[in-house]
Design a protein around this motif. Structure first.
Motif, mmCIF file in Angstrom:
data_model
loop_
_atom_site.group_PDB
_atom_site.id
_atom_site.type_symbol
_atom_site.label_atom_id
_atom_site.label_comp_id
_atom_site.label_asym_id
_atom_site.label_seq_id
_atom_site.Cartn_x
_atom_site.Cartn_y
_atom_site.Cartn_z
ATOM 1 N N GLU A 152 14.371 16.875 0.501
ATOM 2 C CA GLU A 152 14.581 16.383 -1.248
ATOM 3 C C GLU A 152 16.496 15.880 -1.478
ATOM 4 O OE1 GLU A 152 13.545 18.707 -4.356
ATOM 5 O OE2 GLU A 152 11.228 17.851 -3.853
ATOM 6 N N LEU A 188 3.739 15.840 11.370
ATOM 7 C CA LEU A 188 4.775 14.371 11.838
ATOM 8 C C LEU A 188 4.712 13.908 13.195
ATOM 9 C CD1 LEU A 188 7.480 17.344 9.631
ATOM 10 C CD2 LEU A 188 5.819 15.558 9.027
ATOM 11 N N GLY A 196 7.355 1.952 -0.640
ATOM 12 C CA GLY A 196 6.365 1.181 -1.717
ATOM 13 C C GLY A 196 7.009 0.541 -3.171
ATOM 14 N N PHE A 231 10.923 23.154 6.043
ATOM 15 C CA PHE A 231 11.248 23.185 7.470
ATOM 16 C C PHE A 231 9.761 22.702 7.703
ATOM 17 C CE2 PHE A 231 7.553 26.046 7.990
ATOM 18 C CZ PHE A 231 7.241 27.384 7.037
ATOM 19 N N VAL A 232 10.285 22.755 8.812
ATOM 20 C CA VAL A 232 9.173 22.209 9.946
ATOM 21 C C VAL A 232 8.897 23.373 10.868
ATOM 22 C CG1 VAL A 232 9.267 19.531 9.399
ATOM 23 C CG2 VAL A 232 10.399 20.488 12.034
ATOM 24 N N PHE A 271 6.622 21.810 6.092
ATOM 25 C CA PHE A 271 6.001 22.813 4.389
ATOM 26 C C PHE A 271 7.629 22.655 3.558
ATOM 27 C CE2 PHE A 271 3.988 24.382 8.189
ATOM 28 C CZ PHE A 271 2.955 24.975 7.350
ATOM 29 N N VAL A 288 5.828 17.038 0.057
ATOM 30 C CA VAL A 288 7.034 18.121 1.684
ATOM 31 C C VAL A 288 8.100 16.816 1.283
ATOM 32 C CG1 VAL A 288 6.401 19.035 3.282
ATOM 33 C CG2 VAL A 288 4.320 19.190 2.048
ATOM 34 N N GLU A 329 17.128 11.747 6.198
ATOM 35 C CA GLU A 329 17.808 9.890 6.532
ATOM 36 C C GLU A 329 16.534 9.594 6.075
ATOM 37 O OE1 GLU A 329 20.199 8.546 6.499
ATOM 38 O OE2 GLU A 329 21.303 9.851 6.260
ATOM 39 N N GLY A 330 15.201 10.334 6.207
ATOM 40 C CA GLY A 330 13.489 10.470 5.711
ATOM 41 C C GLY A 330 13.909 9.127 4.782
ATOM 42 N N MET A 331 14.257 9.102 3.621
ATOM 43 C CA MET A 331 14.022 9.276 2.091
ATOM 44 C C MET A 331 14.853 7.611 2.227
ATOM 45 S SD MET A 331 14.072 11.914 -0.796
ATOM 46 C CE MET A 331 15.221 12.311 -0.403
ATOM 47 N N ALA A 361 6.674 -0.404 6.866
ATOM 48 C CA ALA A 361 8.019 0.426 5.540
ATOM 49 C C ALA A 361 8.255 1.809 5.416
ATOM 50 C CB ALA A 361 8.054 -0.778 4.681
ATOM 51 N N GLY A 362 9.115 1.902 6.069
ATOM 52 C CA GLY A 362 9.538 3.571 5.736
ATOM 53 C C GLY A 362 8.921 4.276 6.629
ATOM 54 N N ILE A 392 0.768 -1.327 -0.062
ATOM 55 C CA ILE A 392 -0.045 -0.073 -0.198
ATOM 56 C C ILE A 392 1.126 1.444 -0.097
ATOM 57 C CG2 ILE A 392 -1.534 1.052 0.649
ATOM 58 C CD1 ILE A 392 -2.448 -1.710 2.598
ATOM 59 N N GLN A 424 -2.142 5.607 -4.489
ATOM 60 C CA GLN A 424 -3.242 6.699 -4.548
ATOM 61 C C GLN A 424 -3.444 7.597 -5.266
ATOM 62 O OE1 GLN A 424 -4.517 7.634 -0.827
ATOM 63 N NE2 GLN A 424 -3.053 8.778 -0.209
HETATM 64 C C1 LIG Z 1 9.785 19.483 6.046
HETATM 65 C C2 LIG Z 1 9.895 17.378 5.280
HETATM 66 C C3 LIG Z 1 11.248 17.592 5.221
HETATM 67 C C4 LIG Z 1 11.976 16.470 5.018
HETATM 68 N N1 LIG Z 1 13.523 16.263 4.546
HETATM 69 C C5 LIG Z 1 13.618 15.541 4.043
HETATM 70 C C6 LIG Z 1 15.479 14.990 3.119
HETATM 71 O O1 LIG Z 1 16.061 16.362 2.981
HETATM 72 N N2 LIG Z 1 15.505 14.179 3.155
HETATM 73 C C7 LIG Z 1 14.690 12.941 3.378
HETATM 74 O O2 LIG Z 1 15.816 11.874 3.338
HETATM 75 N N3 LIG Z 1 13.869 12.875 4.534
HETATM 76 C C8 LIG Z 1 13.270 13.697 4.000
HETATM 77 N N4 LIG Z 1 11.587 14.027 4.429
HETATM 78 C C9 LIG Z 1 11.131 12.281 5.403
HETATM 79 C C10 LIG Z 1 10.849 11.652 3.647
HETATM 80 O O3 LIG Z 1 9.745 13.093 3.479
HETATM 81 C C11 LIG Z 1 10.309 10.872 4.342
HETATM 82 O O4 LIG Z 1 10.599 10.839 4.760
HETATM 83 C C12 LIG Z 1 9.461 9.717 3.265
HETATM 84 O O5 LIG Z 1 8.751 10.581 1.795
HETATM 85 C C13 LIG Z 1 9.007 8.471 3.305
HETATM 86 O O6 LIG Z 1 9.011 7.992 2.128
HETATM 87 P P1 LIG Z 1 7.731 6.698 2.039
HETATM 88 O O7 LIG Z 1 7.624 5.675 1.429
HETATM 89 O O8 LIG Z 1 7.111 6.328 3.690
HETATM 90 O O9 LIG Z 1 6.364 7.212 2.611
HETATM 91 P P2 LIG Z 1 6.178 8.519 1.404
HETATM 92 O O10 LIG Z 1 6.465 9.536 0.796
HETATM 93 O O11 LIG Z 1 5.023 9.479 2.090
HETATM 94 O O12 LIG Z 1 4.777 7.727 0.445
HETATM 95 C C14 LIG Z 1 3.655 7.195 0.838
HETATM 96 C C15 LIG Z 1 2.085 7.026 -0.819
HETATM 97 O O13 LIG Z 1 1.814 6.202 -0.377
HETATM 98 C C16 LIG Z 1 0.520 7.282 -0.561
HETATM 99 N N5 LIG Z 1 -1.017 6.508 -0.053
HETATM 100 C C17 LIG Z 1 -1.549 6.585 1.040
HETATM 101 N N6 LIG Z 1 -2.135 5.872 1.745
HETATM 102 C C18 LIG Z 1 -2.473 5.370 0.769
HETATM 103 C C19 LIG Z 1 -3.461 4.861 0.820
HETATM 104 N N7 LIG Z 1 -4.373 4.546 1.409
HETATM 105 N N8 LIG Z 1 -3.982 3.697 0.063
HETATM 106 C C20 LIG Z 1 -2.293 4.233 -1.432
HETATM 107 N N9 LIG Z 1 -1.770 4.726 -1.494
HETATM 108 C C21 LIG Z 1 -1.546 5.421 -0.204
HETATM 109 C C22 LIG Z 1 0.871 7.720 -0.878
HETATM 110 O O14 LIG Z 1 0.255 8.629 -2.404
HETATM 111 C C23 LIG Z 1 2.535 8.634 -1.156
HETATM 112 O O15 LIG Z 1 2.925 8.270 -2.180
HETATM 113 C C24 LIG Z 1 11.521 15.116 4.564
HETATM 114 C C25 LIG Z 1 9.880 15.266 5.102
HETATM 115 C C26 LIG Z 1 9.062 17.000 5.825
HETATM 116 C C27 LIG Z 1 8.009 16.559 6.133
#
Ligand SMILES: Cc1cc2nc3c(=O)[nH]c(=O)nc-3n(C[C@H](O)[C@H](O)[C@H](O)COP(=O)(O)OP(=O)(O)OC[C@H]3O[C@@H](n4cnc5c(N)ncnc54)[C@H](O)[C@@H]3O)c2cc1C
Length: 400
Positions: free
Chosen positions: A47, A269, A17, A223-224, A181, A44, A297-299, A284-285, A11, A36
């Motif tokens: 990057e 958050l 994912g 920023f947060v 943001f 947000v 380190e989130g990505m 995961a993630g 999901i 979705q």
């Molecule tokens: C302000 C800010 C700055 C950040 N800066 C950095 C940075 O510089 N470097 C870094 O590494 N990390 C950064 N992060 C963290 C990073 O963005 C996240 O850790 C990362 O996006 C997590 O990836 P993910 O795949 O777990 O989730 P996501 O990227 O959130 O992906 C989840 C996906 O699931 C989909 N989804 C959700 N619910 C459903 C559903 N019910 N059905 C189907 N699809 C669904 C969504 O549409 C989305 O595409 C930052 C975060 C924030 C808020």
């Protein structure tokens, strides 16, 4: 209505994912990714893609394409608390001499999801998952808004959100409720190889060059802000003015800069570790644990945990392991990789958003080895070893 059946439903098609789906498909597992949103889409995020993600991206065969789309190498960190001295540190590279990069999420996430599709994952998009019913023993029915019910043996939640009623295990109450943001600026006064972090009471942010086709001088500013601070300031612009007024280094970097996109917002958050497994459901993630955005380190966590869960399930299905046995392996490896990043991320966030902690922290940060140690504990160590391990495990498949 039964629309599809498969071994695993993932999901969410974000970094966690997409990587999980790609590696499951590469391992011969019948997998569906339900996302979705239609890609490319904005997200947000600061990057900043740390080299800790490169081994998995190399394994998937997508690193060259990502580097092609990314901004220049980021080799240095500058940390500016609102009170105190600037802390400088060198960013580490991986075993192949590659440094972190800034890359637009509309590029990165699209590249990863396309790769999953080409490796054989069935990518359903737009496909919103409404509810999941079942258990590891009897299998799952995944209910979607657009495509009916999908049957699966296992489910991976990579939806970027904590499970409903999640208990946050992290003890830091201070930074728990935050909103994030992001926007883009052109023509900032910041060297291209530097990521700069700025803080004031209740707010911290980062500025760096990012990759965007046709936009040579684009900087990402993300920023947060703590919720209590948000209530007192009017929207993203109000919060940015507050941060600029309190932090002159940011004001100098943005003097003469032009905002070239709208503000994107996301929240709340909730940094901290959560559940990794629950009766046939893997997380995961960000769904499994969220690190402070500050440490960039989130990505990487998303990408590495996506790979970890995929490898665990592939091995488990081949070897006839029960879901609980797979979960035990996943949990051990996840904690080894990520626990310390969660802990130290909170510590550094407190330092940037609390002027007293920032002042004393910045004095300590003048001791160069200590500043380098800080960069290390935020997750940027052991990169050479990780790169070497992955080099021999490149995924076979269509690289077009
Ligand atoms: C302000 C800010 C700055 C950040 N800066 C950095 C940075 O510089 N470097 C870094 O590494 N990390 C950064 N992060 C963290 C990073 O963005 C996240 O850790 C990362 O996006 C997590 O990836 P993910 O795949 O777990 O989730 P996501 O990227 O959130 O992906 C989840 C996906 O699931 C989909 N989804 C959700 N619910 C459903 C559903 N019910 N059905 C189907 N699809 C669904 C969504 O549409 C989305 O595409 C930052 C975060 C924030 C808020």
């Amino acid at each position: 209505m039964l629309a599809e059946a498969c071994d695993v439903v993932v999901i969410g098609g974000g970094p966690a994912g997409a990587v999980a789906g790609a590696l499951l498909a590469a391992g011969g597992v019948d997998v569906i990714i339900a996302e979705q949103k239609l890609f490319p889409r904005q997200k947000v995020c600061g990057e900043f893609l740390s080299p800790g993600a490169f081994p998995v991206l190399t394994r998937l065969g997508v690193l060259p394409e990502i580097i092609d789309r990314a901004g220049p190498e980021i080799t240095a960190l500058a940390m500016h608390p609102s009170v105190g001295l600037k802390i400088s540190a060198a960013m580490p590279c991986d075993g192949a001499g590659r440094f972190a990069r800034g890359i637009g999420r509309h590029h990165l996430d699209t590249i990863l999801l396309d790769r999953a599709r080409r490796l054989g994952a069935r990518v359903l998009t737009p496909c919103h998952v409404r509810k999941v019913v079942g258990s590891g023993g009897e299998g799952f029915a995944v209910h979607t808004d657009q495509l009916g019910v999908i049957e699966a043996k296992l489910v991976i939640f990579a939806n970027g959100l904590p499970p409903t009623n999640a208990e946050v295990t992290d003890r830091s109450k201070l930074m728990r409720q935050m909103v994030g943001f992001k926007t883009y600026f052109d023509d900032c006064q910041l060297p291209e190889n530097v990521i700069a972090l700025y803080g004031c009471r209740g707010i911290y942010g980062g500025l760096q060059r990012t990759g965007d086709a046709g936009a040579e001088h684009r900087y990402n500013f993300a920023f947060v802000a703590r919720r209590s601070v948000m209530e007192a300031a009017a929207g993203a612009e109000g919060l940015l003015s507050r941060l600029r007024q309190s932090n002159h280094a940011l004001d100098r970097a943005l003097a003469g800069a032009r905002r070239v996109d709208r503000w994107y917002a996301w929240g709340p958050l909730r940094p901290g570790m959560r559940r990794l497994f629950d009766d046939g459901k893997f997380y995961a993630g960000n769904a499994a644990g969220e690190v402070q955005p500050l440490i960039g380190e989130g990505m990487t966590l998303a990408i590495r945990s996506g790979a970890l869960v995929a490898d665990t399930i592939t091995l488990g299905l081949r070897g006839g392991l029960t879901p609980a046995e797979m979960a035990a392996r996943y949990e051990t490896l996840w904690r080894e990789d990520f626990s310390s990043r969660c802990y130290w991320g909170n510590w550094f966030a407190n330092m940037l958003t609390n002027p007293v902690a920032g002042f004393f922290g910045s004095l300590l940060g003048q001791i160069r080895p200590l500043a380098q140690w800080g960069v290390g504990v935020s997750g940027k160590r052991f990169l050479a070893a990780a790169a070497a391990k992955s080099a021999s495990r490149t995924v076979e498949g269509d690289n077009k």
